[in-house]
Design an enzyme around this catalytic site. Structure first.
Site, short mmCIF file in Angstrom:
data_model
loop_
_atom_site.label_atom_id
_atom_site.label_comp_id
_atom_site.label_asym_id
_atom_site.label_seq_id
_atom_site.Cartn_x
_atom_site.Cartn_y
_atom_site.Cartn_z
N HIS A 93 0.82 -1.22 0.00
CA HIS A 93 0.00 0.00 0.00
C HIS A 93 0.85 1.26 0.00
O HIS A 93 0.66 2.13 0.86
CB HIS A 93 -0.93 -0.02 1.22
CG HIS A 93 -2.21 -0.75 0.99
ND1 HIS A 93 -3.34 -0.15 0.49
CD2 HIS A 93 -2.55 -2.04 1.17
CE1 HIS A 93 -4.32 -1.03 0.39
NE2 HIS A 93 -3.86 -2.20 0.79
N ASP A 102 -6.67 -13.07 -0.64
CA ASP A 102 -7.96 -12.56 -1.14
C ASP A 102 -7.85 -12.08 -2.58
O ASP A 102 -8.42 -12.66 -3.46
CB ASP A 102 -8.54 -11.50 -0.21
CG ASP A 102 -7.64 -10.30 -0.07
OD1 ASP A 102 -6.46 -10.39 -0.45
OD2 ASP A 102 -8.10 -9.26 0.44
N HIS A 103 -7.10 -11.00 -2.80
CA HIS A 103 -7.07 -10.46 -4.17
C HIS A 103 -6.08 -11.26 -5.02
O HIS A 103 -5.07 -10.72 -5.47
CB HIS A 103 -6.74 -8.97 -4.20
CG HIS A 103 -5.79 -8.52 -3.14
ND1 HIS A 103 -4.64 -9.18 -2.85
CD2 HIS A 103 -5.84 -7.48 -2.29
CE1 HIS A 103 -4.00 -8.55 -1.88
NE2 HIS A 103 -4.71 -7.52 -1.50
N TYR A 127 -14.29 -6.75 -3.75
CA TYR A 127 -14.95 -7.12 -2.50
C TYR A 127 -16.47 -7.05 -2.59
O TYR A 127 -17.07 -6.02 -2.31
CB TYR A 127 -14.45 -6.23 -1.36
CG TYR A 127 -12.99 -6.47 -1.10
CD1 TYR A 127 -12.58 -7.53 -0.29
CD2 TYR A 127 -12.02 -5.69 -1.71
CE1 TYR A 127 -11.23 -7.78 -0.08
CE2 TYR A 127 -10.67 -5.94 -1.50
CZ TYR A 127 -10.29 -6.99 -0.68
OH TYR A 127 -8.97 -7.25 -0.49
N TYR A 151 -14.45 -24.53 -7.18
CA TYR A 151 -13.86 -25.73 -6.63
C TYR A 151 -12.70 -25.39 -5.69
O TYR A 151 -12.85 -25.33 -4.47
CB TYR A 151 -13.40 -26.57 -7.82
CG TYR A 151 -13.30 -28.05 -7.61
CD1 TYR A 151 -13.98 -28.69 -6.59
CD2 TYR A 151 -12.51 -28.83 -8.46
CE1 TYR A 151 -13.87 -30.06 -6.42
CE2 TYR A 151 -12.41 -30.20 -8.30
CZ TYR A 151 -13.09 -30.82 -7.28
OH TYR A 151 -12.98 -32.16 -7.13
#
Lengths: 578, 578, 578
Positions: free
Chosen positions: A257, A291-292, A358, A491
């Site tokens: 970031h 996550d990303h 998100y 999956y």
């Protein structure tokens, strides 16, 4: 006599510059929203655009620096490299005062890696660029150089007829085109995006334009976010980031970031290779993981498979706009799709954002068929139809939206179950061992802070499960669908893990509530007149233990009392039941 | 006068064709089982082979189309691209009627990516192929082209002396070698494997032969499966796929399970690059992930390490048979091993299948030392001994089998524990909150459907754990061993995760049974004459709550009653104990 | 007459050899600790160094062979390839007796892959190497060849004026430079590192030197470990490795832990490509995965991103010392950093080890700021400042240490909670179903053996969670920080997973203790005089069931007895409550 120039010569020198001035905005794809926000027009000289950009860029009220929770945290030594404008100070220990040519001389010994990378860079090879012939596919670099020089002239950093000889250490780390002798302890700077933007004004304006185009219709996200342009603000204004005691862990977030503050997240210093910046790996360091996981999904999609197996035959030296047409590229990269908007390429990479990774952010899914989102969908259709039929494109984008919504629904059901447990006061340890999170966070069930701060029974495992179901699994479902990685949304990631989390949450819910009933029964038994009739005494021990069991009466006290009476009566040994 | 040709000229033209006819089957490695199944001989003309193949290929009784659960689901828009023969309709919105040369003209603007990819393809460069000299390592492409033309002549699609000028849009999307003006709204087709197989008959026959060679000795798997040739049937005839309401999630499965219907899973349109199809990445999109992580295991094996670090020096333009001998290849790829069978290469990739990835499929492990499996093991020995000694090969294959069996044993023990909980009615929520799965699935413990459909306490977390232990962890153990990725079968994946799952299942089992005993005690306590002697009354509230606790007597009722009597006796306030 | 040579000729032949003798140690970076340990000096002839190395290398007391638990396990067929010196026997089935030139002739048919790889190797192309001109960047290979020949002459394997013609099959698999006819059943050997080290003495000495430099100040790790030089000892002397019944699973560990015995873990046979050995993929097969995920972290760091996107333009043929300066390399690989020590490169890769991947090993964290560790930190500063400023380097290394310590603290807190459960006898099944692990392991809570051996409730899931928190998650946190993969130490791996594990452990702890209290209450209730007064009888059934509930009194017995009496009294039907 050499000083006398003909008008013709002047025209030769000045006209290209003037024409560049006029066409500067035309070369870059700076959105009108940015001109409006800055009060600048396309015809204003580069200096005016730069000054307006720079002022906003460095303004703490607009997101520069420590942010609203700045009072809660102190920088660590590494912080100076993530936000140099705020934290960098020249090194006190390096006493040398040096001029331009001495940098390389000395640093060839000191930090040879810098020098070698720089020597491969365009910065060290301006002459070669200047000699590129018109027909050369790399001719765009010469145009870029002229644009840079035009910018510098506008800012008074370069004489009207002067050419940049090189861009060396001192140009970025002290001042562009300076002749001064620089004192390491006083003059050294670590460049932020505004330093890069002095020359590369168009690119600076493009990336800064994310603040202006990323405006959500109902404030689903803060103004200008998510984006690279404000990713440091997003970091430092996240409560748990500011509040967590482990600052070196927190700085792991900052490790990605910091694009708001610097350009070398994609353009690795000191080669600043365009080839590297164009390849998916430039994005991979940050856009991957729990996550990303954009990179992973891309790489095993057919798009990525073509890149991996055939990409070595493409000409990566060409600009994005020519990569397919002239460079032999036959599958998209990250940049191909995300830096494109209506046929043009720029450093604003969020103009087609609809889901913003998100899906559980309130309002995003609700608005996904709204006008704002629909216009961006149409921009995607333009992108995809470069290689796919419109019907296939729309079919696929519909699939992506609906798969995401199916995941969201599954998440919401599980999330509600956990919140209900919290409301019922039934989360394990909720009433006995749930410390408050550090400031500025406030305790709440299934919260983002719980991924990075844990103490006692805050959070419970079931909350963590729910949090990751929405923050990680659902995101991965969406991102896989968005990047055409079929195995992943159904999956390997996404749906199956969401069902795993759902099953865990439901089983925990059942078991926690069963246990609550059991404890309730025991408590009621304890206060029963059966015992009361016999004994009728409430001991202190019994009262004191009520909390410890979370509401269950500690029967040991009264029963023990009863038992001890019985022992006295019967004379049996206490060891019998041990 | 030009029409008069000498016999010599005829011979020049015809003889190569005739010889090709004779050797067609020799070039391809079509198994005898397929000729037998189709009632065709090796000497039959290509048309006869194609017709037989095509008839079976499109026959719903043989696995084409929606399958036996077709009544349970509706296609989504994206489905038309996964099973075009069943679902594709020409686009109603595109009104153009166009002939051959207009396709490229118009689509260079409409969908330029298609056109650019195609221009790099062999399809667009037949002339170049035709000019390849005999000694050229790529000469095989010229032979392939002649084979294709021979096939087309046999089918009446190409004149006896005619050569294919190109394979353009219209050839695949309307009809091969057609001169018609095609109406987008009526004539457009999306090619399935039979369309590709019209020209590429040998490859079509090879891949279709999987139906004939993949016949298990005891029906461990359905006829012809697992295979690419029937992977769509495997998809749509899986109960939960057909039954789950989230159709866009289900279509994630189809995103890989469409090779039965199309060839572009490996040969990405429209370049159809053989280089791409030969590289492991062509397989990676599907053969990776939570269970069949073949690609990941290969890539970090030494085989993959050599590919990754030295593969850029190998000649990928050569056919598989020449890759090692002439192309400099020094480590196997996916294709090297899986497309090879007894020294020949073909599109039948399942001829050496023994474990079929899933060791827990009933009968597979039991038969692993049986004759059927042993013959396939011998074929593997032939494969591996190209580069390894026979003794090392057999030692390693023995290790692979035994490691897999060790994992299977661990799984079976855990699985049995969970099934026993189900039989004992002790799974959390089993009697109170276990909805039935959607049709055609039937509820059963530890079931495949539970990975993709969850509701209430179906499945429980412990079932999910057991399901994934067998479906994912055990498979990964086996696949890692099969691909020589040592860290993975013991540590990262496979054995350690299986032990993790085992420990969870055993702990859950212990805790669930403890809780059951506790609940039983409380229930027995509730019906105890201790209370009965005092009270003797069954309240309605007590009866009503029996179910809610899953069999535990709700003591609140009777105890509350006792307590209220005591209160009356003692005169104490009811609020005291709240 | 040809036998008469001039002094000049002698000098031409001998002087380079003599000078090589003198400079042998100078070319290699063999640490003085090794010379001391072996009682050899730098001026001793190669033979003396080799003999000393070889003696120690093959000495079971120094770590060769089966190790201290060797009585507990039998090798499997595959073992002979992981420890050939101990387990390899020539193949009984291959009867051929063959001389040098016949190897290739026959094996071109038998195992053509071997031959093809070898033909690409330096071993098969000595003449080409010998002809390299002085200025050639690959000239170092000629020097290496001369060094090898010098070593062989010292050992009496090569005549004083003889040159090696080739290094063929027989040289490694029978004896270097032999002319004998070799009997496959008697003479064949599988080379271990000492066989390679006969020629490549300097490299052998370098890797063996890990035994001498990896000496921890307080025996935090055994002498010379962790290292490649003793990685097989580390393997076979791990209790659970030796004791576990599943030998094919155990051999998965050996699949990486065999570098002590062989060189082909990095130098894949039979090309032995230096390019491959220099690339990160050479390390990846082992240094990846659930804990030591060094490769993955490197690859998505900026270092790895530059390697991936630009590495194809670097000259990998050059030795490590020239890779940056002459080869165009602009980012480090594994080898760049880990094979470097104070500016020199060698096969001792552990000279800068401080954390050794595993922060939870007792003493490591405590000593991280001690003198031993500090000196190694300074060596790292030398490494990093090739490309980074000293201030950034120190800032980053401080971040790495502190982030690791933060993770360690989190782990310790959770670990203690689980150990306390064990000490309190509260782990599920601890008193009823916790079998002892196989010899030589002893049962203990949260133990390494539990990752690879499970039975009943040993280990419990909560112990497994704690074990993996320290063994995997904490390691991944550290390794991510060490390899500058920001997302990984905070988010994807490391901190977030550690918090997940912490939350699970804390919730389990709360729930287990709640259950213990509930069971205690029930037990006390059972022994209550309330029942005693009425009944006063201890039935056998009640006693027998005490263990089954883990200490809870089985109320069924006494209550059932009471109930049956009540039934008799009231005449009510037993079915009422079923």
């Amino acid at each position: 006599m050499e000083q006398r120039v003909s008008w013709k010569r002047v025209a030769e020198l000045v006209l290209p510059v003037l024409s560049l001035c006029c066409c500067a905005a035309a070369v870059a794809d700076i959105p009108k929203e940015t001109y409006q926000a800055l009060g600048v027009t396309k015809n204003d000289p580069p200096k005016k655009l730069f000054d307006a950009l720079e002022k906003r860029y460095h303004d703490p009220a607009q997101g520069a620096g420590k942010g609203k929770y700045g009072h809660l945290w102190d920088p660590i030594p590494m912080s100076r490299y993530f936000d140099p404008h705020t934290f960098y100070e020249p090194p006190a220990s390096v006493k040398e005062v040096a001029e331009r040519k001495e940098c390389v001389e000395c640093h060839s010994d000191e930090t040879p890696g810098w020098v070698r990378s720089w020597k491969k860079s365009a910065h060290a090879n301006l002459d070669g660029i200047r000699k590129l012939p018109k027909g050369d596919p790399l001719y765009y670099r010469k145009e870029k150089l002229e644009q840079v020089e035009n910018n510098l002239r506008s800012m008074g950093k370069l004489g009207e007829t002067e050419q940049l000889a090189e861009v060396g250490c001192i140009d970025c780390h002290v001042d562009i085109n300076t002749n001064k002798k620089a004192d390491h302890t006083a003059d050294l700077r670590l460049p932020d995006a505004a330093v890069c933007g002095t020359c590369h004004l168009e690119e600076f304006a493009e990336r800064e334009s994310e603040r202006d185009t990323q405006i959500w219709p109902n404030d689903e996200w803060p103004r200008g976010r998510p984006s690279h342009a404000l990713d440091y603000r997003a970091n430092v204004e996240t409560g748990i980031w500011a509040g967590m005691p482990q600052r070196e862990i927190a700085e792991g977030c900052t490790g990605c970031h910091y694009n708001q503050n610097k350009c070398d997240g994609c353009h690795t210093r000191h080669e600043f290779s365009l080839v590297e910046a164009r390849k998916p790996e430039a994005c991979a360091t940050c856009h991957r993981g729990i996550d990303h996981n954009n990179y992973e999904n891309y790489m095993v999609s057919k798009h990525g498979a073509v890149y991996t197996s055939l990409g070595d035959t493409w000409n990566w030296q060409l600009p994005l706009k020519d990569a397919f047409t002239k460079g032999g590229q036959t599958a998209p990269t990250c940049a191909s799709c995300h830096m494109e908007y209506k046929g043009k390429f720029s450093h604003n990479v969020v103009r087609k954002v609809r889901w913003a990774n998100y899906p559980s952010v309130p309002g995003v899914a609700e608005g996904i068929n709204g006008e704002w989102s629909k216009q961006r969908l149409e921009a995607w259709v333009e992108t995809c139809t470069q290689c796919h039929s419109e019907r296939l494109t729309r079919s696929y984008l519909e699939l992506m939206d609906k798969a995401t919504l199916a995941g969201l629904e599954k998440y919401k059901e599980a999330h509600e179950v956990v919140v209900k447990l919290y409301e019922d006061g039934l989360l394990p340890g909720q009433k006995t061992n749930r410390p408050a999170p550090p400031e500025p966070e406030k305790d709440a069930p299934v919260s983002f802070f719980q991924l990075f701060w844990t103490k006692g029974n805050n959070p419970t495992a079931i909350e963590f499960e729910a949090m990751e179901m929405g923050e990680n699994d659902l995101v991965k479902l969406h991102v896989a669908a968005a990047h055409v990685n079929p195995g992943n949304w159904t999956y390997t990631e996404g749906w199956e893990p969401m069902n795993r989390a759902y099953a865990k949450i439901m089983q925990e819910n059942t078991q926690i509530r069963e246990m609550a009933t059991v404890k309730q029964k025991l408590a009621q038994l304890d206060s029963s007149p059966v015992f009361g009739l016999i004994d009728g005494v409430q001991t202190d021990a019994r009262q004191a233990s009520l909390g410890g069991l979370g509401g269950v009466m500690l029967l040991a006290g009264s029963l023990g009392l009863l038992r001890s009476r019985r022992r006295r009566d019967s004379g049996r040994d206490a060891g019998d039941h041990r």
